[in-house]
Enzyme design. Structure first.
Site, mmCIF file in Angstrom:
data_model
loop_
_atom_site.group_PDB
_atom_site.id
_atom_site.type_symbol
_atom_site.label_atom_id
_atom_site.label_comp_id
_atom_site.label_asym_id
_atom_site.label_seq_id
_atom_site.Cartn_x
_atom_site.Cartn_y
_atom_site.Cartn_z
ATOM 1 N N TYR A 24 0.831 -1.200 0.000
ATOM 2 C CA TYR A 24 0.000 0.000 0.000
ATOM 3 C C TYR A 24 0.870 1.256 0.000
ATOM 4 C CZ TYR A 24 -3.269 3.600 1.455
ATOM 5 O OH TYR A 24 -4.014 4.755 1.525
ATOM 6 N N SER A 106 -2.239 13.206 8.902
ATOM 7 C CA SER A 106 -3.177 12.991 7.817
ATOM 8 C C SER A 106 -4.620 12.996 8.330
ATOM 9 C CB SER A 106 -2.884 11.649 7.134
ATOM 10 O OG SER A 106 -3.905 11.296 6.230
ATOM 11 N N GLN A 127 -3.254 17.807 7.692
ATOM 12 C CA GLN A 127 -3.576 17.681 6.273
ATOM 13 C C GLN A 127 -5.062 17.423 6.114
ATOM 14 O OE1 GLN A 127 -4.337 14.347 4.941
ATOM 15 N NE2 GLN A 127 -4.927 15.257 2.993
ATOM 16 N N TYR A 129 -8.357 16.887 3.274
ATOM 17 C CA TYR A 129 -8.911 16.687 1.945
ATOM 18 C C TYR A 129 -10.227 17.459 1.824
ATOM 19 C CZ TYR A 129 -5.810 12.623 1.273
ATOM 20 O OH TYR A 129 -4.731 11.797 1.142
ATOM 21 N N THR A 155 -4.870 19.253 0.636
ATOM 22 C CA THR A 155 -4.484 18.402 -0.490
ATOM 23 C C THR A 155 -5.525 18.501 -1.596
ATOM 24 O OG1 THR A 155 -3.272 16.891 0.945
ATOM 25 C CG2 THR A 155 -3.958 16.046 -1.199
ATOM 26 N N ARG A 164 -4.561 2.231 -8.305
ATOM 27 C CA ARG A 164 -3.443 1.582 -7.617
ATOM 28 C C ARG A 164 -3.684 0.075 -7.607
ATOM 29 N NH1 ARG A 164 -3.835 5.950 -2.671
ATOM 30 N NH2 ARG A 164 -3.733 7.809 -4.019
ATOM 31 N N LYS A 251 -1.249 21.507 -1.256
ATOM 32 C CA LYS A 251 -0.423 20.353 -1.619
ATOM 33 C C LYS A 251 -0.987 19.663 -2.863
ATOM 34 C CE LYS A 251 1.473 16.046 0.309
ATOM 35 N NZ LYS A 251 0.900 15.065 -0.633
ATOM 36 N N HIS A 275 1.775 13.377 -5.449
ATOM 37 C CA HIS A 275 1.231 12.401 -4.497
ATOM 38 C C HIS A 275 2.087 11.128 -4.469
ATOM 39 C CE1 HIS A 275 -2.564 12.398 -2.075
ATOM 40 N NE2 HIS A 275 -2.184 11.147 -1.851
#
Length: 380
Positions: A24, A106, A127, A129, A155, A164, A251, A275
């Site tokens: 991950y 985060s 951080q 989102y 972000t 991914r 970011k 990222h």
């Protein structure tokens, strides 16, 4: 396993972690070409070696966004890092404080803002989102203020998660993921004891109000896909600016036009970032993108950068390319996974020594004087 350099934390972490967690963090988007380019392009930066300069007194300290730092380094946000060592975010925050650099928590951390603040009195960044529930975002901002967060890292490069594919194979997501994770944990008893058993609860601390106290990794993966907001625009940045009166860092900027827009919106800093190669594969590495960004906005805001930084020499390279400071991601996560809090302290010490060596051999004594004059070859 002997840890003699920053690179040694990588195999040590790989040996300790179950595959789903290692892959991950280690994986990137699609074919992972951008992730590889972050490292390869940075390694191609050549420096001028200078001699017969007095380098007996080298300073690594700097001031970023009003904070005096011992190193031009920030521990950047890494999601679910509490799964890599017992209550891992608290350990990393203490390590950062011990070495005089900020720690960035985060949104999707195991440990909440309150838990991390209780564990460390160091410089704490947060951080955020853009998520669909704006009321919950306001609650997070209020909690950050109450916890003494000085700097918000917003972000913007994740309106949708990247492709991914490693996660589908490793057990992080996909068919039979919970069973795969249990079987992998059984073959990594040190991790299972430290994190699997004694590192509970395995819920996302900052998201407990919306996910509930019984949430886990399955909820995390589902939440990512369901709650990131693809309708995000620059107007959302204005909304954040209106509701956050501390320092604001944007970011995920890779294009000079976006860097100028961030400056127009009164951001205090940007992070030149792809990222970690985990979003759009095939974009520029950050080492290649950085110089144009510095040319565009260096006189208007602070420029931070991440992506591929694995050593103190890499930090020097990024500063020479135009950054004011560097965010670490995978580098500190591997150190945490391998040796916990002391591993992160050791990593920062190693990187500081590598910076001193690189500066001495390029004839620079003040970190703030690192610029393109130490580059041996043209950029671009």
């Amino acid at each position: 396993m002997i840890i003699g350099s920053p690179a040694d934390f990588y195999p040590a972490a790989r040996a300790r972690l179950p595959r789903f967690l290692f892959d991950y963090a280690d994986g990137g988007a699609t074919s992972e070409t951008t992730m590889a380019a972050n490292i390869a392009d940075l390694n191609q930066i050549r420096l001028r070696q200078r001699v017969l300069h007095d380098v007996s007194n080298i300073s690594l300290s700097t001031n970023l966004l009003g904070q005096d730092l011992a190193l031009p380094i920030i521990l950047g946000p890494v999601g679910i890092s509490g799964m890599y060592r017992r209550r891992g975010e608290t350990q990393a925050a203490r390590a950062a404080h011990a070495r005089g650099v900020p720690f960035t928590l985060s949104t999707v951390s195991l440990c909440s803002l309150q838990e991390v603040r209780a564990a460390s009195n160091g410089a704490l960044w947060f951080q955020l989102y853009v998520i669909r529930d704006r009321a919950f975002m306001l609650d997070l901002l209020a909690t950050a203020r109450e916890c003494g967060v000085s700097t918000l890292v917003f972000t913007v490069d994740m309106p949708v998660p990247g492709s991914r594919y490693r996660d589908m194979h490793s057990g992080m997501s996909g068919p039979n993921a919970p069973i795969k994770r249990v079987l992998q944990a059984m073959t990594h008893p040190k991790w299972a004891w430290d994190v699997g058993l004694w590192g509970r609860p395995h819920r996302l601390g900052n998201l407990t109000p919306v996910l509930g106290k019984d949430s886990g990794l399955n909820d995390y993966m589902g939440w990512l896909g369901a709650n990131f907001d693809p309708s995000i625009t620059w107007a959302d940045l204005g909304w954040i600016r209106d509701n956050w009166h501390g320092k604001l860092v944007i970011k995920g900027i890779l294009d000079p036009e976006d860097a100028r827009e961030a400056a127009n919106m009164q951001a205090d800093a940007i992070v030149v970032s792809n990222h970690g190669g985990r979003q759009l594969d095939g974009v520029l590495s950050t080492a290649r993108a950085l110089p144009a960004m510095a040319d565009a906005v260096a006189d208007r805001l602070t420029i931070l950068v991440d992506g591929g930084v694995r050593s103190g020499l890499d930090v020097v390279r990024m500063l020479a390319l135009g950054a004011d400071g560097v965010m670490l991601g995978r580098a500190w996560l591997w150190a945490l996974a391998a040796q916990g809090e002391q591993g992160v302290v050791r990593l920062l010490d190693m990187m500081a020594q590598e910076m001193r060596t690189a500066m001495a051999l390029t004839g620079v004594t003040d970190m703030n004087h690192l610029d393109r004059s130490i580059l041996a070859t043209p950029i671009g």
